[in-house]
Design an enzyme around this catalytic site. Structure first.
Site, PDB file in Angstrom:
ATOM      1  N   GLN A  14      -9.964  -3.998  -3.592  1.00 54.80           N
ATOM      2  CA  GLN A  14     -11.291  -3.601  -3.125  1.00 54.80           C
ATOM      3  C   GLN A  14     -12.351  -3.977  -4.160  1.00 54.80           C
ATOM      4  O   GLN A  14     -13.447  -4.409  -3.820  1.00 54.80           O
ATOM      5  CB  GLN A  14     -11.322  -2.093  -2.866  1.00 54.80           C
ATOM      6  CG  GLN A  14     -12.651  -1.593  -2.340  1.00 54.80           C
ATOM      7  CD  GLN A  14     -12.963  -2.081  -0.934  1.00 54.80           C
ATOM      8  OE1 GLN A  14     -12.129  -1.973  -0.046  1.00 54.80           O
ATOM      9  NE2 GLN A  14     -14.157  -2.637  -0.727  1.00 54.80           N
TER      10      GLN A  14
ATOM     11  N   HIS B 269      -7.162   0.819  -6.603  1.00 55.96           N
ATOM     12  CA  HIS B 269      -7.369  -0.051  -5.436  1.00 55.96           C
ATOM     13  C   HIS B 269      -8.054  -1.337  -5.927  1.00 55.96           C
ATOM     14  O   HIS B 269      -9.217  -1.589  -5.629  1.00 55.96           O
ATOM     15  CB  HIS B 269      -8.236   0.675  -4.403  1.00 55.96           C
ATOM     16  CG  HIS B 269      -8.239   0.048  -3.043  1.00 55.96           C
ATOM     17  ND1 HIS B 269      -7.452  -1.040  -2.695  1.00 55.96           N
ATOM     18  CD2 HIS B 269      -8.961   0.343  -1.918  1.00 55.96           C
ATOM     19  CE1 HIS B 269      -7.677  -1.362  -1.440  1.00 55.96           C
ATOM     20  NE2 HIS B 269      -8.588  -0.552  -0.941  1.00 55.96           N
TER      21      HIS B 269
ATOM     22  N   CYS C  38     -16.216   1.490   0.075  1.00 61.41           N
ATOM     23  CA  CYS C  38     -15.030   0.706   0.456  1.00 61.41           C
ATOM     24  C   CYS C  38     -14.710   0.867   1.936  1.00 61.41           C
ATOM     25  O   CYS C  38     -14.056   0.013   2.512  1.00 61.41           O
ATOM     26  CB  CYS C  38     -13.855   1.085  -0.418  1.00 61.41           C
ATOM     27  SG  CYS C  38     -13.322   2.814  -0.250  1.00 61.41           S
TER      28      CYS C  38
ATOM     29  N   ASP D 265     -17.068   7.166  -2.199  1.00 61.42           N
ATOM     30  CA  ASP D 265     -15.848   7.072  -1.386  1.00 61.42           C
ATOM     31  C   ASP D 265     -15.643   8.439  -0.746  1.00 61.42           C
ATOM     32  O   ASP D 265     -16.338   9.416  -1.090  1.00 61.42           O
ATOM     33  CB  ASP D 265     -14.674   6.697  -2.314  1.00 61.42           C
ATOM     34  CG  ASP D 265     -13.369   6.413  -1.578  1.00 61.42           C
ATOM     35  OD1 ASP D 265     -13.394   6.258  -0.339  1.00 61.42           O
ATOM     36  OD2 ASP D 265     -12.321   6.343  -2.244  1.00 61.42           O
TER      37      ASP D 265
ATOM     38  N   ARG E 234       0.887  -1.174   0.000  1.00 63.63           N
ATOM     39  CA  ARG E 234       0.000   0.000   0.000  1.00 63.63           C
ATOM     40  C   ARG E 234       0.920   1.216   0.000  1.00 63.63           C
ATOM     41  O   ARG E 234       1.705   1.408   0.937  1.00 63.63           O
ATOM     42  CB  ARG E 234      -0.912  -0.012   1.228  1.00 63.63           C
ATOM     43  CG  ARG E 234      -1.618   1.327   1.420  1.00 63.63           C
ATOM     44  CD  ARG E 234      -2.779   1.264   2.387  1.00 63.63           C
ATOM     45  NE  ARG E 234      -3.910   0.571   1.788  1.00 63.63           N
ATOM     46  CZ  ARG E 234      -5.160   0.648   2.238  1.00 63.63           C
ATOM     47  NH1 ARG E 234      -5.428   1.375   3.293  1.00 63.63           N
ATOM     48  NH2 ARG E 234      -6.123  -0.011   1.645  1.00 63.63           N
TER      49      ARG E 234
ATOM     50  N   ARG F 208     -13.467  -8.811   1.642  1.00 62.71           N
ATOM     51  CA  ARG F 208     -12.046  -8.583   1.352  1.00 62.71           C
ATOM     52  C   ARG F 208     -11.243  -9.847   1.680  1.00 62.71           C
ATOM     53  O   ARG F 208     -10.327 -10.215   0.951  1.00 62.71           O
ATOM     54  CB  ARG F 208     -11.510  -7.402   2.185  1.00 62.71           C
ATOM     55  CG  ARG F 208     -12.115  -6.051   1.854  1.00 62.71           C
ATOM     56  CD  ARG F 208     -11.661  -5.526   0.508  1.00 62.71           C
ATOM     57  NE  ARG F 208     -10.213  -5.442   0.387  1.00 62.71           N
ATOM     58  CZ  ARG F 208      -9.476  -4.410   0.820  1.00 62.71           C
ATOM     59  NH1 ARG F 208     -10.046  -3.373   1.399  1.00 62.71           N
ATOM     60  NH2 ARG F 208      -8.158  -4.411   0.652  1.00 62.71           N
TER      61      ARG F 208
HETATM   62  N1  NVA Z   1      -9.796   6.758  -1.765  1.00 71.59           N
HETATM   63  C1  NVA Z   1      -9.475   6.327  -0.430  1.00 71.59           C
HETATM   64  C2  NVA Z   1      -9.711   4.851  -0.270  1.00 71.59           C
HETATM   65  C3  NVA Z   1      -9.434   4.302   1.090  1.00 71.59           C
HETATM   66  C4  NVA Z   1      -9.638   2.823   1.197  1.00 71.59           C
HETATM   67  C5  NVA Z   1      -8.022   6.682  -0.112  1.00 71.59           C
HETATM   68  O1  NVA Z   1      -7.161   6.492  -0.981  1.00 71.59           O
HETATM   69  O2  NVA Z   1      -7.758   7.169   0.982  1.00 71.59           O
HETATM   70  N1   CP Z   2     -11.220  -0.201   2.134  1.00 71.86           N
HETATM   71  C1   CP Z   2      -9.957  -0.261   2.606  1.00 71.86           C
HETATM   72  O1   CP Z   2      -9.000  -0.508   1.874  1.00 71.86           O
HETATM   73  O2   CP Z   2      -9.869  -0.073   3.947  1.00 71.86           O
HETATM   74  P1   CP Z   2      -8.544   0.141   4.817  1.00 71.86           P
HETATM   75  O3   CP Z   2      -7.973   1.472   4.427  1.00 71.86           O
HETATM   76  O4   CP Z   2      -9.010   0.088   6.238  1.00 71.86           O
HETATM   77  O5   CP Z   2      -7.577  -0.969   4.493  1.00 71.86           O
END
Ligand code: NVA
Ligand code: CP
Length: 308
Positions: free
Chosen positions: A135, A132, A260, A220, A105, A288
């Site tokens: 997800q 992502h 998500c 989101d 990540r 997930r």
């Molecule tokens: N768009 C959000 C998704 C989090 C799971 C982010 O990147 O923070």
């Molecule tokens: N939806 C998602 O990826 O959640 P987290 O940021 O908690 O991993």
């Protein structure tokens, strides 16, 4: 054979993605019926590099590896040499000497690609600034479980043209559904990602019109990780883009709502939306685990027999 990575949904063929969704549903039902008795990866390890926060992603990957009989290592840049400037490629080569797969990540998608090029073991994108895909495996799985085949259906993305939106666009291409992307002017998804999806995706700016007769609505946060300082400006720019029960009423009577998570009640969703039966976000979050088990199994073992 070249190592397979999963950096976007385009790294697998539509057939392989369909296989993963069905396999995830089987893995889930076997787990519910028998408990965690299927252990196809004894002593195998997954390195998990987290440069951004996570709840669902960390817990699901770590639990997946534990239930499969293997082990997951949590690596934060704060306490690895990555955080002190060791080159990405060197880290990739070193990890590939020891572990069986790597999950990352991170911020830069280009950095993730650099890492994957240097890695002899599968690399999984667990969220970058641009995508992502993990997800979306859980999201399409949830939609399929509850409503059958998603081919030919209509999903609506309301909000920021962000990493999640880009992965929804790729999902529309790969799974054959139509996606209406509805965002405020100036917050559209990347033009090249939109263009590559052709007729599968259309761009709108009016949430009410976008939601009409939809099979599924999703959204989101307005400010993603790394955009915290834009929060106030975004709250103003996204006014009118909150998903509410009334907006869902414009969709089909059996429409579903996905998010998500984490969600910001009172911002991108109304305070009570997650209590509405059309919102299936807890099932989505739980999926997930099953979807990523199917992914890890596929990347390390290939397709397995339905009896496994
Ligand atoms: N768009 C959000 C998704 C989090 C799971 C982010 O990147 O923070
Ligand atoms: N939806 C998602 O990826 O959640 P987290 O940021 O908690 O991993």
């Amino acid at each position: 054979m070249a190592t397979r990575h999963f950096l976007t949904l385009l790294d697998l063929t539509p057939d392989e993605l369909h296989y993963l969704i069905q396999r995830a549903i089987t893995i889930k039902s076997n787990l519910k019926a028998q408990g965690p008795r299927y252990t196809p990866l004894p002593n195998r390890t997954l390195a998990m590099i987290f440069e951004k926060s996570s709840t669902r992603t960390r817990v699901s990957f770590e639990t997946a590896m534990a239930q499969f009989g293997g082990h997951a290592l949590f690596l934060s840049p704060r306490d690895t040499q990555l955080g002190r400037g060791e080159p990405i490629e060197d880290t990739a080569r070193v990890l590939a000497e020891m572990v069986d797969a790597v999950m990352i990540r991170t911020f830069s998608h280009a950095g993730l690609e650099t890492f994957a090029k240097a890695s002899d073991v599968p690399v999984i994108n667990a969220l970058s600034d641009d995508y992502h895909p993990c997800q979306l495996l859980a999201d399409v799985m949830t939609w399929t479980e509850l409503r059958g085949s998603v081919k030919g259906r209509t999903a609506v993305w309301i909000g920021d043209g962000n990493n999640m939106c880009h992965s929804w666009i790729n999902a529309a291409r790969q799974f054959g559904f139509h996606l209406r992307v509805c965002c405020p002017k100036g917050y559209e998804p990347r033009a090249d990602i939109m263009a590559a999806a052709g007729d599968q995706v259309s761009l709108m700016h009016d949430p009410q019109a976008a939601a009409k007769d939809a099979d599924l609505i999703t959204t989101d946060v307005w400010a993603s990780m790394g955009q915290e300082e834009e929060q106030a400006k975004r709250e103003a720019d996204f006014a009118g883009f909150q998903v509410t029960e009334a907006l869902l009423d414009s969709a089909k009577p059996d429409a579903l709502f996905l998010h998500c998570l984490p969600a910001h009640r009172g911002e991108e969703i109304s305070h009570t939306l997650l209590d509405d039966p059309r919102a299936v976000v807890w099932q989505e979050a739980g999926n997930r685990l099953h979807a990523q088990k199917a992914l890890i199994e596929f990347l390390l073992l290939g397709k397995v027999s339905p009896q496994a």
